[in-house]
Design a protein around this motif. Sequence first.
Motif, mmCIF file in Angstrom:
data_model
loop_
_atom_site.group_PDB
_atom_site.id
_atom_site.type_symbol
_atom_site.label_atom_id
_atom_site.label_comp_id
_atom_site.label_asym_id
_atom_site.label_seq_id
_atom_site.Cartn_x
_atom_site.Cartn_y
_atom_site.Cartn_z
ATOM 1 N N SER B 47 0.949 -1.152 -0.012
ATOM 2 C CA SER B 47 0.060 0.041 -0.075
ATOM 3 C C SER B 47 0.793 1.100 0.002
ATOM 4 O O SER B 47 0.460 2.308 0.311
ATOM 5 C CB SER B 47 -0.926 -0.131 1.099
ATOM 6 O OG SER B 47 -0.152 0.035 2.437
ATOM 7 N N ASP B 81 -12.588 -3.327 1.817
ATOM 8 C CA ASP B 81 -12.407 -2.087 2.414
ATOM 9 C C ASP B 81 -12.350 -2.022 3.997
ATOM 10 O O ASP B 81 -12.660 -1.312 4.518
ATOM 11 C CB ASP B 81 -13.711 -1.157 2.047
ATOM 12 C CG ASP B 81 -15.054 -1.858 2.294
ATOM 13 O OD1 ASP B 81 -14.947 -3.092 2.829
ATOM 14 O OD2 ASP B 81 -16.085 -1.358 2.075
ATOM 15 N N GLU B 83 -10.053 -1.963 5.915
ATOM 16 C CA GLU B 83 -9.270 -0.938 6.520
ATOM 17 C C GLU B 83 -9.456 0.764 6.205
ATOM 18 O O GLU B 83 -8.817 1.563 6.554
ATOM 19 C CB GLU B 83 -7.525 -0.921 6.404
ATOM 20 C CG GLU B 83 -7.145 -2.195 7.081
ATOM 21 C CD GLU B 83 -5.779 -2.556 6.687
ATOM 22 O OE1 GLU B 83 -5.040 -1.515 6.946
ATOM 23 O OE2 GLU B 83 -5.314 -3.757 6.620
ATOM 24 N N ASP B 87 -8.133 2.036 1.614
ATOM 25 C CA ASP B 87 -7.220 0.748 1.508
ATOM 26 C C ASP B 87 -7.051 0.102 0.011
ATOM 27 O O ASP B 87 -5.820 -0.077 -0.355
ATOM 28 C CB ASP B 87 -8.020 -0.232 2.655
ATOM 29 C CG ASP B 87 -7.385 -1.448 2.829
ATOM 30 O OD1 ASP B 87 -6.423 -1.785 2.113
ATOM 31 O OD2 ASP B 87 -7.909 -2.366 3.453
ATOM 32 N N HIS B 91 -3.761 -0.137 -2.855
ATOM 33 C CA HIS B 91 -3.215 -1.315 -3.550
ATOM 34 C C HIS B 91 -3.080 -1.027 -4.939
ATOM 35 O O HIS B 91 -2.103 -1.538 -5.777
ATOM 36 C CB HIS B 91 -4.008 -2.738 -3.308
ATOM 37 C CG HIS B 91 -3.940 -3.062 -1.761
ATOM 38 N ND1 HIS B 91 -2.743 -3.363 -1.014
ATOM 39 C CD2 HIS B 91 -4.964 -3.292 -1.011
ATOM 40 C CE1 HIS B 91 -3.192 -3.699 0.143
ATOM 41 N NE2 HIS B 91 -4.118 -3.657 0.177
ATOM 42 N N ARG B 124 -1.402 5.538 1.971
ATOM 43 C CA ARG B 124 -2.249 5.451 3.094
ATOM 44 C C ARG B 124 -2.337 6.575 3.800
ATOM 45 O O ARG B 124 -1.415 7.580 3.997
ATOM 46 C CB ARG B 124 -2.042 4.345 4.118
ATOM 47 C CG ARG B 124 -1.893 2.819 3.665
ATOM 48 C CD ARG B 124 -3.176 2.658 2.884
ATOM 49 N NE ARG B 124 -4.356 2.636 3.882
ATOM 50 C CZ ARG B 124 -5.007 1.642 4.656
ATOM 51 N NH1 ARG B 124 -4.284 0.363 4.465
ATOM 52 N NH2 ARG B 124 -5.954 1.938 5.595
ATOM 53 N N GLU C 54 -0.884 -7.838 -1.723
ATOM 54 C CA GLU C 54 -1.497 -8.657 -0.877
ATOM 55 C C GLU C 54 -1.709 -9.866 -1.038
ATOM 56 O O GLU C 54 -2.371 -10.600 -2.015
ATOM 57 C CB GLU C 54 -2.838 -7.763 -0.693
ATOM 58 C CG GLU C 54 -3.903 -8.171 0.140
ATOM 59 C CD GLU C 54 -3.839 -7.726 1.528
ATOM 60 O OE1 GLU C 54 -3.269 -6.882 1.828
ATOM 61 O OE2 GLU C 54 -3.848 -8.772 2.517
#
Lengths: 139, 139, 139
Positions: B47, B81, B83, B87, B91, B124, C54
Amino acid sequence: MLRQANALLPIRAERPGLHEFTDEVRDFVAKSGINDGLLTLFCRHTSASLVIQENAAPAARRDLEAFFARVAPESGDYEHDDEGPDDMPAHLRSALTQTQLSIPVQHGKAVLGTWQGIFLFEHRRNTPEREIALHLIGE
Amino acid sequence: MLRQANALLPIRAERPGLHEFTDEVRDFVAKSGINDGLLTLFCRHTSASLVIQENAAPAARRDLEAFFARVAPESGDYEHDDEGPDDMPAHLRSALTQTQLSIPVQHGKAVLGTWQGIFLFEHRRNTPEREIALHLIGE
Amino acid sequence: MLRQANALLPIRAERPGLHEFTDEVRDFVAKSGINDGLLTLFCRHTSASLVIQENAAPAARRDLEAFFARVAPESGDYEHDDEGPDDMPAHLRSALTQTQLSIPVQHGKAVLGTWQGIFLFEHRRNTPEREIALHLIGE
């Protein structure tokens, strides 16, 4: 016995878009005398980039150029436009593709697949001369 | 005589977006005592990512951040989703840019072009501490 | 004493999209006997690519696949469509992600972060067998 070879390859694309230079890379590897190792290509610019793509179909090349012209268009509302409308899109298209590529070398050749060619992706309209740093480590 | 150097560089960006760390990389290369070789930067996250971009114009940096915010927006309809809304876009923006960069080193310096800086692209909002693995092989 | 290891890893994804092969890469590194070095993965194709993403959330994987299907859609108006509607989008999605990845190796392991997995991103529907060239230099 492991050793290294370096070169600075100047390239000028005749027009914006994809410009193949697989042959120049092949020559560098051949002249180095290194048979097995790791080859790295590094583009010393932020408004031109590198891609490995289809080497046979000119239509694929045109579609690729049209795609990036659509995704990061010249007509975008950019704050940074000092050098004209192709300035900021050039940075964006570079960020979306590659500044650097590494390719293993075996039996004196980069292990490219049958349909893979190495391209400079020139994003500026005045097509300045570009420099690609070449590095090879191996034996 | 070829040898290697390694380091784990912790970076915390003060806010989401592009955070230059060219100086930290330069210090690592200088301290290694390796003059000619290949430097690799590897971002240990999915991220946050790496980009080499224009080091002089803050406007270009803002345009780049705005572009990726538009291409992979927080308002997207994402399944993942857990986080929060930043989020999944994190990515996506990582996948579109780089997890790793390699740069040849000559005369004790990475062969960056005049306008090239090395950036952590923090995607983030809570800007956690990040780890960049540095590796240098050469002599 | 620095040395090299090479392998050609065949992979067939069971369907288009992200296909993890972190375990195969781990095995290659372990078998090489090289503890510290630089690992390179090179995808020998222009219609499949590599991404580090991820490794825990299947939903993130689905969002990623959906994103690239939206950015470079099959319904696009492409000149190059010899091999069907998934041909040109495959090249575009490859250009937007990675053909090559390098990862430092320490203590016999690639220094991946906790949540990082290595994926083949298969962009074609007939999912042909793919070849990833693996290279490791180190000691």
